[in-house]
Every structure is written in structure tokens, then in C-alpha cells.
Design an enzyme around this catalytic site. Structure first.
Site, PDB file in Angstrom:
ATOM      1  N   ASP A 190      -4.441  11.281  -1.497  1.00  0.00           N
ATOM      2  CA  ASP A 190      -4.354  11.722  -2.901  1.00  0.00           C
ATOM      3  C   ASP A 190      -5.170  12.980  -3.180  1.00  0.00           C
ATOM      4  O   ASP A 190      -6.245  13.186  -2.626  1.00  0.00           O
ATOM      5  CB  ASP A 190      -4.859  10.602  -3.822  1.00  0.00           C
ATOM      6  CG  ASP A 190      -3.863   9.464  -3.893  1.00  0.00           C
ATOM      7  OD1 ASP A 190      -2.855   9.490  -3.158  1.00  0.00           O
ATOM      8  OD2 ASP A 190      -4.090   8.535  -4.691  1.00  0.00           O
ATOM      9  N   ASP A 193       5.730   4.240  -2.803  1.00  0.00           N
ATOM     10  CA  ASP A 193       4.382   4.286  -2.234  1.00  0.00           C
ATOM     11  C   ASP A 193       4.265   3.432  -0.961  1.00  0.00           C
ATOM     12  O   ASP A 193       5.246   2.819  -0.523  1.00  0.00           O
ATOM     13  CB  ASP A 193       3.398   3.818  -3.319  1.00  0.00           C
ATOM     14  CG  ASP A 193       2.096   4.598  -3.317  1.00  0.00           C
ATOM     15  OD1 ASP A 193       1.709   5.097  -2.257  1.00  0.00           O
ATOM     16  OD2 ASP A 193       1.453   4.687  -4.385  1.00  0.00           O
TER      17      ASP A 193
END
Ligand code: GLA
Length: 403
Positions: free
Chosen positions: A202, A147
């Protein structure tokens, strides 16, 4: 002479290990990831159950291979800097969990972050790259999602290149999934660095909404679809654009919408990471996630990302060239009302410059199969007439009839 022999062995082992890494995701990776449904609520029990369910529901046999624990499995680092898994939630340790998943004929994936802390505030990988890569290799990790939170002062390309080379040095073939949300256009540089890269922020469990969280937004499936523009030439065997994990079965979309979301991810040659609770999965959700004909479009060995050919008042026509001269065609109805389609194949000759393929129903004849109803719909001599429900698809495979 001796030096030459040594050089030969060093070089050949270097190329063999680079090859091992390169050949890992020749079709888009498929699996299950804990985040979309469970967020930080992960445990050894949950992950083992997900593995059991992948087997008993037939998902493993449909191709879902990787079981990935997302954020929150880690709590600290020990005095030597090694990462420590939550001892309460993962009492048997990560190695035992990886062994369990492997014993089910599945592969094991884990999550970390290029920054100092993960997005949920757990210890990140920065400064510990080799130590972590070594640990993952030792545990038997097969997939790493990496990430991009808490990365002040870091550059995407350098940070991901560093972790990529540490994974290669650690020696175990590990699929490397970059998750920097598209900020530095990873499709332009990450082909050599990893196997897939997120292209957007997202996903949110809705068909076409934006969910605002102050400084950032999460996006419904259709919003994410619209963001996949001008990047299909960068996808292919071993390196994929990743429009984020699936929300199929998480409750925010109707059955039609889930079918449309799944179909479009297959048309995009997107990685297929299911993100639902497999234990309480409805038969409808299972049928969507395990439709072998639709998965075959996603997993086609040619590895070409689909293209949007037409868009007219909420009705989109997408095409995907397949191996063996076949094509997938998906009519996507984004409108609030049903749409009639009448598609004359002979009047829609389409040349795709990315794959160098032309769909030409005047030169070739194809038979048509509806991949959801499983009905045979004749051939491309005749125009295809059908109704597509609101927020649904008609997805067909054109199979070349050899002359
Ligand atoms: C980011 C990622 C998500 C998920 C969370 C975990 O938001 O994009 O997919 O991994 O972090 O904290």
C-alpha cells in the site's frame, strides 16, 4: 450445416464478449476510491457526495470516471450465500447507489477479496465467485477491485483467473483490478486476466518514507516509484501496472510533493484513482488533479509506460513516448535543495527498446511546453535551462514540428 451455424453463433458471441472485456481500459482507468481517506468509514451518503463532487469540481470532465467503494460496504452473506451490504450505511442498497452514480454520467466500482475475508475482515469472495460476479453484474457494477487477504492455501494466478472468468460469464463488461501487491509478479501473467494489477504494497501519504506496521510496510510515493523497475514492457492498452491510488490532497505531502507524485503517476501510465476528500479539496489540489495537459500524458493512446533515463544526485530525468511522435519529459528533483538543470537535447539521443522509439533532437525538431506553468519554452535546438524546486518537477511536452 445446422451444427456449423450453431457453432458459428456460439464462437462469435464468445469472441464478442471477450472483446467487450478486453477493450475496457484502453487507457489507464481514472476515478475516485474511498480507501485512502475514509478507510472503513464508507456509506451511501459519502459515495453519493463523492459522485456529486466529481461533477461539480470538473473532475468527471477531466476524465475521472469510476467511483469505487473500497472495503467495508459488506457485512455478511444471506442464507443462500449472497453478499449483504451494510443495511445501516447503505439503506437504499447497492443497486440504487449504482443507478445514482450512472445518472451522473459516472461509472460504479466495488471491492472484494479473493480470500475468505477481506483485509478489513468482511466476507470475501472465496467459494462465492460466480454468485458475486452475477450480483455485481445485476447491480450495474463497472469495476471490481479484488484484494488478496486471508488467502491461505490459494495461488494468485488460479484465484484471479477464476474470478476473471466468472466476471466474463456474468456478461457485464467490468474492469478487473487485481490487488495482490506484486507478490506473484502479476505483470508476467495477468495481461489476459485483468486490466490492472497492483505492483506493490500500500501507498502511504508521504513523499519518501516507509511506514512500518509490524509484519508489513506502507510506502511513500517515491519509494513506490523506485519499485516500478523492470516491468514497463508489461503495460499497455488494456493492461496496466498499478502503483496504487493517489494520495494527492490528503495532507501528508506539500503542494510541490503532490505535484511530483501526480506527475510521476502520469509518466508511469498508472491508473489515476484520486483518494482524497473531494468536499474539502483545496483549489491547489483541484488544479493538480485536473491539469488536462498532464492527464493527456497519462491517457496518451500509445499507452507506453515512461522510463527513467538518468539519475544524478537526486535529480531524475524520465521520458515517455507519446502518439504522433511526441514525448513527455519530466525532471524530478528528489533532493532537499533546488537543482539547476541544463539539458542539451542534441547531446541526449535516447532509444527506447520497449516502444521502439528514439528521441533524436538532431534528426527531429520539437517545440517545448511546460505542462504546469503552461509556458512555451522554445524548441529542442537550444539546451533547456531551468531551476527545479526541491521535491518538485519540471514536466514538459515535446511536440514534433512536422517538416
Ligand atoms: C489492502 C489494499 C488496500 C485497501 C485495503 C482494504 O490493504 O491493498 O488498497 O483496499 O486492503 O482493506
Amino acid at each position: 450445416m445446422r451444427k456449423l451455424v450453431i457453432l458459428f453463433f456460439v464462437l462469435s458471441s464468445f469472441f464478442a464478449s471477450a472483446q467487450k472485456f478486453q477493450n475496457l481500459a484502453l487507457t489507464p482507468p481514472m476515478g475516485w476510491n474511498s480507501w485512502n481517506k475514509f478507510a472503513c468509514n464508507v456509506s451511501e451518503k459519502l459515495i453519493k457526495e463523492a459522485a456529486d463532487e466529481l461533477v461539480s469540481t470538473g473532475m468527471r470532465d477531466a476524465g475521472y470516471q469510476y467511483v469505487v467503494i473500497d472495503d467495508c460496504w459488506q457485512v455478511s452473506r444471506d442464507s443462500m450465500g449472497f453478499i449483504v451490504a451494510d443495511p445501516v450505511r447503505f439503506p437504499s442498497g447497492i443497486k440504487a447507489l449504482a443507478d445514482y452514480i450512472h445518472s451522473k454520467g459516472l461509472k460504479f466500482g466495488i471491492y472484494s477479496c479473493a480470500g475468505i475475508k477481506t483485509c478489513a475482515g468482511r466476507p470475501g469472495g472465496r467459494g462465492h465467485e460466480f454468485q458475486d460476479a452475477y450480483m455485481y453484474a445485476k447491480w450495474g457494477v463497472d469495476y471490481l477491485k479484488y484484494d488478496w487477504c486471508n488467502t491461505e492455501g490459494q495461488a494468485q494466478k488460479e484465484s484471479y483467473k477464476l474470478m476473471s472468468s466468472m466476471l466474463k460469464d456474468a456478461g457485464r463488461p467490468i474492469v478487473f483490478s487485481l490487488c495482490e501487491w506484486g507478490g506473484s509478479k502479476p505483470w508476467e501473467w495477468a495481461g489476459e486476466v485483468g486490466h490492472l494489477w497492483r505492483t506493490t504494497g500500500d501507498i502511504f501519504d508521504c513523499f519518501d518514507c516507509e511506514k512500518k506496521y509490524g509484519t508489513w510496510s506502507a510506502w511513500g510515493a517515491m519509494k513506490i516509484l523506485d519499485m516500478q523497475k523492470d516491468m514497463r514492457q508489461y503495460a499497455g492498452p488494456g493492461h496496466w501496472n498499478d502503483p496504487d491510488m493517489l494520495e494527492v490532497g490528503n495532507g501528508g505531502m506539500t503542494e510541490n510533493e503532490n505535484r511530483a507524485h501526480f506527475s510521476m503517476w502520469c509518466m508511469l501510465a498508472a491508473p489515476l484513482m484520486a483518494g482524497n476528500d473531494l468536499k474539502s479539496m483545496s483549489p491547489q489540489t483541484r488544479d493538480i488533479l485536473t491539469n488536462g495537459d498532464v492527464i493527456a500524458i497519462n491517457q496518451d493512446v500509445l499507452g507506453v509506460q515512461g522510463l527513467k533515463y538518468k539519475s544524478e544526485e537526486g535529480l531524475e530525468t524520465w521520458l515517455k513516448p507519446l502518439s504522433g511522435g511526441d514525448w513527455a519529459v519530466c525532471f524530478l528533483n528528489r533532493a532537499a535543495e533546488p537543482k539547476m538543470i541544463e539539458f542539451d537535447w542534441t547531446k541526449n539521443i535516447v532509444s527506447d527498446t520497449v516502444s521502439n522509439r528514439t528521441l533524436d533532437a538532431l534528426a527531429e525538431l520539437y517545440k517545448i511546453k511546460d505542462l504546469w506553468s503552461k509556458n512555451e519554452l522554445g524548441n529542442t535546438k537550444k539546451a533547456l535551462k531551468a531551476e527545479v524546486k526541491s521535491h518538485d518537477v519540471l514536466m514538459v511536452r515535446l511536440s514534433l514540428i512536422k517538416k
